[in-house]
Scaffold this motif. Structure first.
Motif, PDB file in Angstrom:
ATOM      1  N   ARG A 201      14.679  62.903  10.558  1.00 48.97           N
ATOM      2  CA  ARG A 201      14.564  62.398  11.938  1.00 48.97           C
ATOM      3  C   ARG A 201      15.625  61.347  12.239  1.00 48.97           C
ATOM      4  NH1 ARG A 201       9.822  62.968  14.699  1.00 48.97           N
ATOM      5  NH2 ARG A 201       8.249  64.302  13.798  1.00 48.97           N
ATOM      6  N   LEU A 202      16.880  61.706  11.932  1.00 49.43           N
ATOM      7  CA  LEU A 202      18.009  60.817  12.246  1.00 49.43           C
ATOM      8  C   LEU A 202      18.465  61.106  13.674  1.00 49.43           C
ATOM      9  CD1 LEU A 202      19.957  61.265   8.871  1.00 49.43           C
ATOM     10  CD2 LEU A 202      18.197  59.562   9.442  1.00 49.43           C
ATOM     11  N   LEU A 203      19.239  60.197  14.238  1.00 52.00           N
ATOM     12  CA  LEU A 203      19.743  60.398  15.604  1.00 52.00           C
ATOM     13  C   LEU A 203      21.261  60.565  15.552  1.00 52.00           C
ATOM     14  CD1 LEU A 203      19.293  60.431  18.683  1.00 52.00           C
ATOM     15  CD2 LEU A 203      19.509  57.938  18.663  1.00 52.00           C
ATOM     16  N   PRO A 204      21.772  61.798  15.745  1.00 49.45           N
ATOM     17  CA  PRO A 204      23.228  61.980  15.710  1.00 49.45           C
ATOM     18  C   PRO A 204      23.883  61.434  16.981  1.00 49.45           C
ATOM     19  CG  PRO A 204      22.065  64.101  15.487  1.00 49.45           C
ATOM     20  CD  PRO A 204      21.066  63.085  15.920  1.00 49.45           C
ATOM     21  N   PHE A 205      25.040  60.797  16.787  1.00 52.36           N
ATOM     22  CA  PHE A 205      25.921  60.428  17.905  1.00 52.36           C
ATOM     23  C   PHE A 205      27.197  61.220  17.628  1.00 52.36           C
ATOM     24  CE2 PHE A 205      27.119  56.582  20.783  1.00 52.36           C
ATOM     25  CZ  PHE A 205      27.919  57.401  21.574  1.00 52.36           C
ATOM     26  N   PHE A 206      27.332  62.385  18.296  1.00 47.92           N
ATOM     27  CA  PHE A 206      28.518  63.215  18.095  1.00 47.92           C
ATOM     28  C   PHE A 206      29.686  62.634  18.883  1.00 47.92           C
ATOM     29  CE2 PHE A 206      25.029  66.373  17.599  1.00 47.92           C
ATOM     30  CZ  PHE A 206      25.379  66.889  16.357  1.00 47.92           C
ATOM     31  N   ASP A 207      30.878  62.748  18.316  1.00 49.88           N
ATOM     32  CA  ASP A 207      32.081  62.304  19.026  1.00 49.88           C
ATOM     33  C   ASP A 207      33.099  63.449  19.028  1.00 49.88           C
ATOM     34  OD1 ASP A 207      34.136  60.988  20.236  1.00 49.88           O
ATOM     35  OD2 ASP A 207      34.665  59.755  18.498  1.00 49.88           O
ATOM     36  N   ALA A 208      33.216  64.129  20.170  1.00 50.26           N
ATOM     37  CA  ALA A 208      34.103  65.294  20.281  1.00 50.26           C
ATOM     38  C   ALA A 208      35.337  64.917  21.099  1.00 50.26           C
ATOM     39  CB  ALA A 208      33.355  66.455  20.935  1.00 50.26           C
TER      40      ALA A 208
END
Ligand code: PLP
Ligand code: TYF
Length: 392
Positions: A201-208
């Motif tokens: 239950r981690l929270l991804p912060f994607f950077d594209a």
């Protein structure tokens, strides 16, 4: 009052650019800053962007304020580009931002407001990640990503670390074209990463920031789409600076997928943060992007132009590897063709990078990062021969 302000350390990438510009060597080569250059070594104005720009110029509209969250036609077009057919999700919200950097900052401010204290960044990562998140009040921590000695992704160590993080931990992930290493996980490895994110239950912060420069426009955003299909909550900063060559226009977006809360509430909170910071986004660059993305012919033209940029980068990687081999360079050449996107982490030492700059006027970012599109048919032989001579 201001007496405590001391001198500040200049940004290493920006100051390298200044040194390059001041160098009067006729065959100097800029492999430093992350800009896409074409085969002539110039910054392109894409045909799709040029045409959209011309259309907008003939409209002679007044310069009104846009909505705080940006124009709907931009937000919807970007959402379709990123999420494809899944863009209709009600739990998804997308806001125009000041480039990808502005999206990272806005996302960081939201996280701070929600009481988040830490963000986990890959080691290494884009140096500005540390600055953006620290200034916004989050403590940056690092997780294993890349083994520079062997040129390999540290997938086991990375998964082990993610598995030990407390529930709710925020983890920054580059969905493709990792800056600075160029080392991306395989589709199977992404599945394992997302399995761990979901289980823990981690929270991804994607950077594209480089969609289209790795394996293709659709492939490069696949991990984000998979997170959406799994119903995971996440943040995504997205930039059109590189793939539309709109750098200074500051065109980007922040998207949030938050299945457990009404998207309209999240948008309201983000609008509050924007309002109290820069009030609303600029319009010209995002109007260009929306015109390109919403017109079928211009959209296809842009996809073709992005694919041509991707293929030029790939061809230059291969040419560099071939020439390094031919010159008998004392370097693990295989990693250059294993890596993807704008950058390659060559494994050159700081000392070798310094010698390349001082004796050959070839500019790399330490430790050993090259911006591959800085290579052209004209300079690649010289670069390969110079690298070979500092590694023998
Ligand atoms: N994220 C990464 C990984 C980048 O490399 C960059 C730019 O180099 C950005 C974000 C920021 O992009 P922008 O210029 O749109 O702010
Ligand atoms: O080369 C890089 O990794 C980036 C490039 O406002 C860059 O730092 C330069 C200026 C800017 C954003 C990114």
């Amino acid at each position: 009052m201001f007496s405590s302000i001391g001198p500040s350390r200049p940004d290493p990438i920006m100051s390298l650019m200044e040194q390059y510009l001041a160098d009067d060597c006729p065959h100097k080569v800029n492999l430093g800053i992350g800009l896409y250059y074409d085969g002539e070594g110039t910054l392109p104005l894409l045909n799709s962007v040029h045409e959209a720009q011309q259309r907008l110029m003939t409209q002679e509209r007044p310069h009104s304020y846009p909505p705080i969250e940006g124009q709907a036609q931009f937000r919807e077009a970007v959402q379709r580009l990123i999420f494809g057919h899944s863009a209709q999700q009600t739990a998804l919200t997308t806001l125009q931002t000041l480039g990808g950097s502005g999206a990272l900052r806005l996302g960081a401010e939201l996280l701070r407001q929600l009481g988040v204290c830490r963000i986990h960044l890959p080691d290494p990562t884009w140096p500005n990640h540390l600055a953006i998140f620290s200034v916004a009040g989050l403590t940056p921590e690092s997780y294993p990503w890349y083994d520079n000695a062997n040129g390999e992704l540290l997938i086991d160590a990375l998964l082990d670390r993610l598995a030990t993080l407390p529930e709710g931990s925020v983890v920054l992930l580059h969905p493709a074209c990792h800056n600075p290493t160029g080392m991306d996980p395989s589709p199977d490895q992404w599945r394992s990463i997302l399995d761990t994110v979901e289980r823990r239950r981690l929270l991804p912060f994607f950077d594209a920031a480089y969609q289209g420069f790795g394996a293709g426009i659709e492939q490069d955003i696949a991990p984000v789409r998979q997170a959406l299909e799994r119903g995971l909550p996440f943040l995504l900063s997205h930039s059109l600076s590189k793939n539309m060559a709109l750098y200074g226009q500051r065109v980007g977006s922040l998207s949030l997928h938050c299945p457990d809360v009404a998207a309209i509430n999240v948008l309201g909170t983000l609008k509050g943060l924007v309002r109290s910071s820069y009030s609303c986004p600029p319009t010209f660059g995002s109007d260009i992007a929306a015109t390109v993305l919403n017109d079928a012919a211009l959209h296809q033209c842009w996809r073709d132009e992005t694919e041509a940029m991707r293929l030029r980068i790939l061809a230059m990687r291969q040419r560099l590897a071939t020439e390094l081999n031919a010159n008998g360079a004392g370097l693990d050449i295989g990693r250059i063709t294993r890596q993807r996107g704008m950058f390659s982490y060559t494994g050159l030492s700081e000392q070798q990078v310094d010698t390349l700059r001082q004796d050959f006027s070839i500019y790399l970012v330490n430790p050993g990062r090259i911006c591959v599109p800085g290579l052209t048919e004209r300079n690649v032989d010289y670069v390969a021969a110079s690298i070979a001579s500092v590694t023998r």
